[in-house]
Motif scaffolding. Sequence first.
Motif, PDB file in Angstrom:
ATOM      1  N   LYS A   1     -14.030  51.131 -36.651  1.00 26.90           N
ATOM      2  CA  LYS A   1     -15.192  51.554 -37.317  1.00 26.90           C
ATOM      3  C   LYS A   1     -16.175  52.229 -36.398  1.00 26.90           C
ATOM      4  CE  LYS A   1     -19.332  49.944 -40.053  1.00 26.90           C
ATOM      5  NZ  LYS A   1     -19.352  51.007 -40.985  1.00 26.90           N
ATOM      6  N   SER A   2     -16.085  51.952 -35.181  1.00 29.20           N
ATOM      7  CA  SER A   2     -16.969  52.555 -33.992  1.00 29.20           C
ATOM      8  C   SER A   2     -16.679  54.303 -34.087  1.00 29.20           C
ATOM      9  CB  SER A   2     -16.854  51.943 -32.833  1.00 29.20           C
ATOM     10  OG  SER A   2     -15.771  52.290 -32.141  1.00 29.20           O
ATOM     11  N   PHE A   3     -15.467  54.671 -34.395  1.00 30.88           N
ATOM     12  CA  PHE A   3     -15.201  55.916 -34.486  1.00 30.88           C
ATOM     13  C   PHE A   3     -15.330  56.651 -36.055  1.00 30.88           C
ATOM     14  CE2 PHE A   3     -12.710  54.225 -31.307  1.00 30.88           C
ATOM     15  CZ  PHE A   3     -12.452  55.221 -30.313  1.00 30.88           C
ATOM     16  N   GLN A   4     -15.830  55.805 -36.988  1.00 28.39           N
ATOM     17  CA  GLN A   4     -16.130  56.413 -38.450  1.00 28.39           C
ATOM     18  C   GLN A   4     -16.831  57.612 -38.437  1.00 28.39           C
ATOM     19  OE1 GLN A   4     -17.924  53.505 -40.921  1.00 28.39           O
ATOM     20  NE2 GLN A   4     -16.283  53.582 -42.443  1.00 28.39           N
TER      21      GLN A   4
ATOM     22  N   LEU B   1     -13.456  46.628 -36.700  1.00 32.04           N
ATOM     23  CA  LEU B   1     -14.647  46.984 -36.237  1.00 32.04           C
ATOM     24  C   LEU B   1     -14.652  47.955 -35.070  1.00 32.04           C
ATOM     25  CD1 LEU B   1     -16.360  43.375 -36.118  1.00 32.04           C
ATOM     26  CD2 LEU B   1     -16.887  45.314 -37.481  1.00 32.04           C
ATOM     27  N   HIS B   2     -13.653  47.864 -34.255  1.00 31.16           N
ATOM     28  CA  HIS B   2     -13.433  48.778 -33.173  1.00 31.16           C
ATOM     29  C   HIS B   2     -12.975  50.198 -33.811  1.00 31.16           C
ATOM     30  CE1 HIS B   2     -11.963  50.856 -29.836  1.00 31.16           C
ATOM     31  NE2 HIS B   2     -10.577  51.127 -30.002  1.00 31.16           N
TER      32      HIS B   2
ATOM     33  N   ASP C   1     -14.739  49.890 -44.150  1.00 35.53           N
ATOM     34  CA  ASP C   1     -15.619  49.101 -44.567  1.00 35.53           C
ATOM     35  C   ASP C   1     -15.256  47.950 -45.634  1.00 35.53           C
ATOM     36  OD1 ASP C   1     -18.178  50.557 -43.033  1.00 35.53           O
ATOM     37  OD2 ASP C   1     -17.430  51.951 -44.325  1.00 35.53           O
TER      38      ASP C   1
END
Length: 285
Positions: free
Chosen positions: A200-203, A197-198, A224
């Motif tokens: 993904k914050s840069f995705q 999830l961390h 994801d």
Amino acid sequence: MHTSRFFEASKVFDNVTLISGLGGEQCYLVEGRERALLIDGLSGVGSLKSFVRELTDLPVQIVNTHGHVDHCGANFEYGECFIHPADIRLMYDHSDPEKRLGFAKSGAMFRPLPVEPTLEDVIPPRAVKTFPVYDGDSFDLGGVTLEVIGVPGHSFGTIVLLDRARRMVYSGDACNANTLLFLEGSASIEEYRESLLHFKSFQPEFDGMYGGHGPGPVPNIIIDEAIELCEEIIKGTDDQIEGSSIGRPCLYAKAKDDHFRRLDGKLANIAYSRENIRKQERRAR
Ligand SMILES: [Zn+2]
């Protein structure tokens, strides 16, 4: 393509070279105006340092995405490295020359090896000066910046490196078609989900990932899919395919073929053990 008995190099960008070792393990040489960063150091069979010298005149520093046998070999040649402190012990645990030779020889499963490596070819282990890297750090190579993102899971000290300008991540073994989460030193599935999830914050800042094994770049949606898998594993609704990896039993979250391609066509898969799903279970052991 630049090759030696032990290594193969090919450009992925004008300033980025992918180098692979005998075991099929991959590292990346990223060049800026002032210095170069070697992201991982293969298994230490053959001199990667001399090979890299043929590719660049810049001063070279090495950073490890994590401490495993197939990523830290060149640390023992350079004598220093950047590594997350949580993986320093792992690096030494994996420094055994027989173990590293064994990894290189395992490449014969995929293709005939150009050389039959022996213990003579293995860089002997020695004490390495370790510089710590943490989530949020960055490397300025002169016109090229790589940002560190912590993604503990595969190991507790796993990091990946983001090049925002290229919209690319160098991801080691953090998230791929066969992410191993059953190893000694792997985080639980619950913790891995939090790490993803961390990540993904840069995705929105990148499109793809070049990893430590297999072809790239892999599209960023694999994150994801891996989060979805963690949630299914936690709920017990994944496929739970019994298998084995590196000689140990494990469960695969999704059915796959012999080439680690998921039967449903998606990209992410996780090899895990039932005992390492919940955070507290691992801590209790
Ligand atoms: Zn690994």
